[in-house]
Design a protein around this motif. Structure first.
Motif, short mmCIF file in Angstrom:
data_model
loop_
_atom_site.label_atom_id
_atom_site.label_comp_id
_atom_site.label_asym_id
_atom_site.label_seq_id
_atom_site.Cartn_x
_atom_site.Cartn_y
_atom_site.Cartn_z
N ALA A 19 0.81 -1.20 0.00
CA ALA A 19 0.00 0.00 0.00
C ALA A 19 0.84 1.25 0.00
O ALA A 19 0.36 2.33 -0.30
CB ALA A 19 -0.91 0.00 1.22
N GLY A 30 -8.17 -2.14 -1.75
CA GLY A 30 -7.27 -1.07 -1.40
C GLY A 30 -6.24 -0.81 -2.49
O GLY A 30 -6.14 -1.56 -3.47
N ASN A 31 -5.50 0.26 -2.33
CA ASN A 31 -4.49 0.65 -3.30
C ASN A 31 -3.37 1.39 -2.57
O ASN A 31 -3.52 1.77 -1.41
CB ASN A 31 -5.09 1.56 -4.37
CG ASN A 31 -6.22 0.88 -5.13
OD1 ASN A 31 -5.98 0.00 -5.94
ND2 ASN A 31 -7.45 1.28 -4.84
N LEU A 64 -7.98 3.06 -8.46
CA LEU A 64 -9.13 3.14 -7.56
C LEU A 64 -9.87 1.82 -7.64
O LEU A 64 -9.86 1.16 -8.68
CB LEU A 64 -10.06 4.28 -7.96
CG LEU A 64 -9.53 5.70 -7.81
CD1 LEU A 64 -10.41 6.68 -8.57
CD2 LEU A 64 -9.44 6.09 -6.34
N ASP A 65 -10.51 1.41 -6.56
CA ASP A 65 -11.36 0.22 -6.58
C ASP A 65 -12.74 0.60 -7.11
O ASP A 65 -13.38 1.52 -6.59
CB ASP A 65 -11.49 -0.37 -5.18
CG ASP A 65 -10.15 -0.82 -4.62
OD1 ASP A 65 -9.44 -1.56 -5.32
OD2 ASP A 65 -9.81 -0.42 -3.48
N GLU A 112 -10.37 -2.96 -10.70
CA GLU A 112 -9.49 -1.81 -10.57
C GLU A 112 -9.79 -0.79 -11.67
O GLU A 112 -9.88 -1.16 -12.85
CB GLU A 112 -8.02 -2.22 -10.69
CG GLU A 112 -7.55 -3.18 -9.61
CD GLU A 112 -7.49 -2.52 -8.24
OE1 GLU A 112 -6.96 -1.40 -8.15
OE2 GLU A 112 -7.97 -3.13 -7.28
N HIS A 159 -16.82 -0.50 -3.07
CA HIS A 159 -16.47 -0.21 -4.46
C HIS A 159 -17.45 -0.79 -5.47
O HIS A 159 -17.24 -0.69 -6.67
CB HIS A 159 -15.03 -0.63 -4.78
CG HIS A 159 -14.74 -2.09 -4.66
ND1 HIS A 159 -14.44 -2.71 -3.47
CD2 HIS A 159 -14.69 -3.06 -5.61
CE1 HIS A 159 -14.21 -3.99 -3.68
NE2 HIS A 159 -14.35 -4.23 -4.98
N SER A 219 -13.10 4.12 -4.94
CA SER A 219 -12.55 4.39 -3.62
C SER A 219 -11.24 3.65 -3.43
O SER A 219 -10.86 2.80 -4.23
CB SER A 219 -13.55 3.93 -2.54
OG SER A 219 -13.84 2.54 -2.67
N ASN A 220 -10.58 3.98 -2.34
CA ASN A 220 -9.50 3.17 -1.81
C ASN A 220 -10.13 2.30 -0.74
O ASN A 220 -10.19 2.65 0.43
CB ASN A 220 -8.39 4.06 -1.24
CG ASN A 220 -7.11 3.29 -0.98
OD1 ASN A 220 -6.96 2.14 -1.37
ND2 ASN A 220 -6.17 3.94 -0.31
N ASP A 250 -7.34 3.28 5.08
CA ASP A 250 -7.39 4.62 4.51
C ASP A 250 -8.77 5.22 4.77
O ASP A 250 -9.72 4.99 4.03
CB ASP A 250 -7.09 4.59 3.01
CG ASP A 250 -6.88 5.98 2.42
OD1 ASP A 250 -6.95 6.97 3.18
OD2 ASP A 250 -6.65 6.08 1.20
#
Length: 504
Positions: A24, A58-59, A100-101, A125, A180, A185-186, A191
């Protein structure tokens, strides 16, 4: 969450080695195709938070500060959701590209800092390539315009959740990976960000989200818009007589604001017909309670009173209530769980008895204000909420906390508790009985070991020091040892990480 039975989220509802979300935070120095006709030189954000409990969620490379979601929701329409997400974030590394998701929705455009950006979908993604690379530390704004019909998640282990359709609208409960499906979003609790919602729905329906509306409603009769709605006059129609295009129907718009950071899975938007009651706790916290009036077994007056009373009493145990509002929503959703959506837990059609309300509202401290930074530590949410549920049950004349403990400890057939370590249950058991019940039992044994005064001081210290942030099991152990003045590593190892029933 209290789920899968009206008591526990999905089924309700590792040694202390540190888990690293390296993916991340790290940069991937590479030349990689952007899917739009050419390589992208320079560092790119990771496409996952690196959490094995939720692969792909997440990202990396950025930290979201704020989501502004403008949503038009038309239940049961072919184009059920029209959305514009404005996402303000800070780059934690140089970025030539980031993810982003976002699952199964159509994206019409993406801009970064007002300039058109290249974008492509890769599974769940949304890969975004800004016109200009982003420097480390830069604050940037991404705007995504999208539409479609969000898909309900039906997971073989975790069950049904996310965007759940009801007879008159939608019920949204997203733990752990459903956010998502309806906004980019992340999508990982590590986050957290603040949120604004602007929601437009057909006239006669009401949208209720997290936080507070711009104006607190004073109440609502079923089927009539609340005082927070702004009517939209339909445009003149053309075409077949008697047919009003969806885009021309009367609609109402509400705005809701979440001032404190929130994990994405705790975001909710519920659309339908609701009876609403508002008020304040004795200490002044605004309360908003809503019930679908087609549920005759659920009394709005009782539900509202319980939300008010439980919030006030739990604050005496855990410290000041951490958010700007409280309450809850009961919808006619065909789910058998409740979820602690921030400031306003949501409950399925089964209703909400006092102990379930205590469970979900305890999450406002443990799970919502102090969130997990990795799903392995979900006992920090569910064990704590289960213990609060037991405490409340004792207060209203049900079984004592000790009886709850003894019943489980002495049951020879209760092997699930002892075969699954709640401190590292694995993805398939992350909402299993061990996380909830053995998690609660761990807290009870901690209370007996350090005494009542130290125990509740530990919980209040944890809630205060981690307020609006995240935490892990090793960090909780550190607080417990510091406040109690005792070495507790062997104790927590036995109760959270070892298989087999610990000795008393």
């Amino acid at each position: 969450m209290a789920g899968k039975s009206p008591r526990s989220p999905f089924p309700l509802s590792r040694a202390l080695a540190a888990f690293s979300l390296v993916g991340a935070l790290g940069a991937c120095q590479a030349l990689s195709g952007d899917g739009d006709g050419g390589p992208t030189p320079g560092p790119t954000g990771a496409d996952s938070a690196g959490d094995p409990y939720v692969p792909g969620d997440g990202n990396g490379g950025y930290d979201v500060q704020h989501y502004r979601l403008k949503l038009a929701i038309t239940p049961r329409d072919a184009r059920e959701l029209d959305g514009t997400a404005e996402i303000t974030a800070r780059a934690t590394q140089p970025l030539s590209r980031f993810d982003l998701d976002l699952a199964d929705l159509n994206v019409s455009s993406v801009t970064v800092n007002g300039r058109a950006a290249r974008q492509r979908h890769d599974g769940e993604e949304l890969v975004v390539t800004p016109e200009r690379p982003l420097e480390r530390g830069a604050t940037f704004t991404t705007v995504v315009r999208y539409s479609g019909r969000p898909k309900t998640i039906n997971d073989p282990q975790l069950g049904t959740y996310g965007w759940v359709r009801t007879s008159d609208g939608v019920f949204v409960a997203c733990q752990p990976s459903g956010a998502h499906t309806w906004f980019p979003s992340n999508d990982h609790p590590s986050d957290k960000a603040t949120f604004d919602f602007e929601i437009t729905v057909p006239d006669g329906l009401t949208a209720i989200a997290n936080g507070l509306p711009d104006r607190m409603p004073q109440g609502q009769e079923p089927g009539r818009p609340t005082p927070t709605t702004t009517p939209t006059t339909p445009a003149p129609t053309t075409g077949t007589p008697g047919v009003v295009p969806a885009s021309h129907r009367r609609s109402t718009t509400t705005t809701w604001r979440v001032r404190e950071p929130m994990a994405t899975y705790l975001a909710t938007v519920n659309v339908g017909r609701f009876a609403i009651r508002t008020g304040r706790t004795p200490s002044g916290v605004p309360v908003l309670s809503a019930v679908d009036p087609t549920l005759p077994s659920v009394s709005l007056a009782e539900f509202h009173d319980r939300n008010t009373r439980v919030t006030e009493e739990l604050a005496k145990l855990f410290g000041p209530y951490p958010f700007g509002s409280t309450g809850g929503l009961v919808d006619n959703a065909a789910v058998n769980f409740a979820l602690e959506t921030q400031t306003r837990p949501v409950y399925g059609a089964f209703g909400a008895d006092q102990t379930i309300i205590a469970h979900e509202l305890a999450h406002q401290w443990f799970g919502d204000s102090v969130s997990v930074s990795r799903w392995q530590d979900i006992w920090l949410n569910e064990g704590f909420a289960t213990y609060a549920e037991w405490i409340w049950g004792e207060r209203i004349g049900l079984r004592t906390v000790q009886q709850q403990f003894d019943e489980r400890y002495q049951d020879p057939g209760n092997t699930d508790l002892w075969n699954v370590p709640p401190g590292n249950p694995g993805r398939n058991e992350m909402f299993g009985s061990s996380v909830y019940e053995r998690g609660g039992m761990t807290l009870h044994m901690l209370r007996k070991k350090v005494g009542d005064a130290k125990f509740f001081d530990i919980l209040r210290t944890w809630a205060r020091e981690r307020r609006h942030g995240t935490g892990t099991t090793p960090q909780f152990v550190e607080v417990a040892e510091r406040v109690s003045g005792q070495r507790l590593d062997a104790f927590f190892k036995a109760w959270l990480f070892d298989r087999g029933r610990p000795a008393l």
